[in-house]
Enzyme design. Sequence first.
Site, mmCIF file in Angstrom:
data_model
loop_
_atom_site.group_PDB
_atom_site.id
_atom_site.type_symbol
_atom_site.label_atom_id
_atom_site.label_comp_id
_atom_site.label_asym_id
_atom_site.label_seq_id
_atom_site.Cartn_x
_atom_site.Cartn_y
_atom_site.Cartn_z
ATOM 1 N N THR A 120 -0.164 -4.570 8.904
ATOM 2 C CA THR A 120 0.948 -4.614 7.936
ATOM 3 C C THR A 120 1.894 -3.425 8.134
ATOM 4 O O THR A 120 3.099 -3.548 7.899
ATOM 5 C CB THR A 120 0.449 -4.642 6.475
ATOM 6 O OG1 THR A 120 -0.245 -3.435 6.179
ATOM 7 C CG2 THR A 120 -0.445 -5.835 6.209
ATOM 8 N N HIS A 156 -1.976 7.790 6.961
ATOM 9 C CA HIS A 156 -3.294 7.852 6.311
ATOM 10 C C HIS A 156 -3.128 7.494 4.834
ATOM 11 O O HIS A 156 -2.226 8.016 4.166
ATOM 12 C CB HIS A 156 -3.897 9.251 6.465
ATOM 13 C CG HIS A 156 -5.273 9.330 5.873
ATOM 14 N ND1 HIS A 156 -6.384 8.818 6.507
ATOM 15 C CD2 HIS A 156 -5.697 9.805 4.678
ATOM 16 C CE1 HIS A 156 -7.442 8.987 5.733
ATOM 17 N NE2 HIS A 156 -7.057 9.585 4.619
#
Length: 208
Positions: free
Chosen positions: A13, A110
């Site tokens: 994504t 992250h």
Amino acid sequence: MKNIVVLVSGGGTNLQALIDVQKNEGLGNGRISCVVASNHEAYALTRAANAGIKTRVIPRKEYGSSDEYTDALLSVLNEEKADLIVLAGFMTILGEKLIKAYENRIVNVHPSLIPAFCGEGFFGLKVHEYALKRGVKVSGATVHFVNEVADGGPIIIQQPVAVERGDTPQTLQRRIMEQAEWKILPKVVKLFCDDKIEVVDGKAYILD
Ligand code: GAR
């Protein structure tokens, strides 16, 4: 034009967010020239193919040691003449040789506000499980340069996201993707390609 090579392992994504920005407003002086996956099953490969982007697969399971895998990856990145390497859900730790060869030219997204919930073993849904277990009220995402310490390189952009009562790892992951990752990753990639990020004494700064 800078060659952006995106490394993926899963759903992709974040890769899709990069593809969409490239298509709509552009990624500045860069373009995604190749997508490299660590396994043949990664749905990210389909997203790349649908966008007409070259794909390559270097299956992690076909290499024994991390050094052998790093060598294979390094030669592909050199072949592709990568100017920027983007880790977009790439679930394999890179060897030091590659990190040194591309110092301050590898960025990672992250799904937490580093230094919370990061480092070895913190990836994907696990990050959100720990955040919920700890009961934090704010989490978010970080885009940083990659150095030899897992999730320890210079931080470029962070975006906080509220944790809601009743969140599951899945709902928190989705909100952090939508409100943070899919926005700050393309932003950093564009800034990098336009030479608007500098690193001084191990810290990253955005130039205006
Ligand atoms: C993303 O949430 C990304 O931040 C995370 O994995 C997911 C990949 O999703 N990365 C890490 O945890 C790295 N330590 P995607 O394949 O749909 O982009």
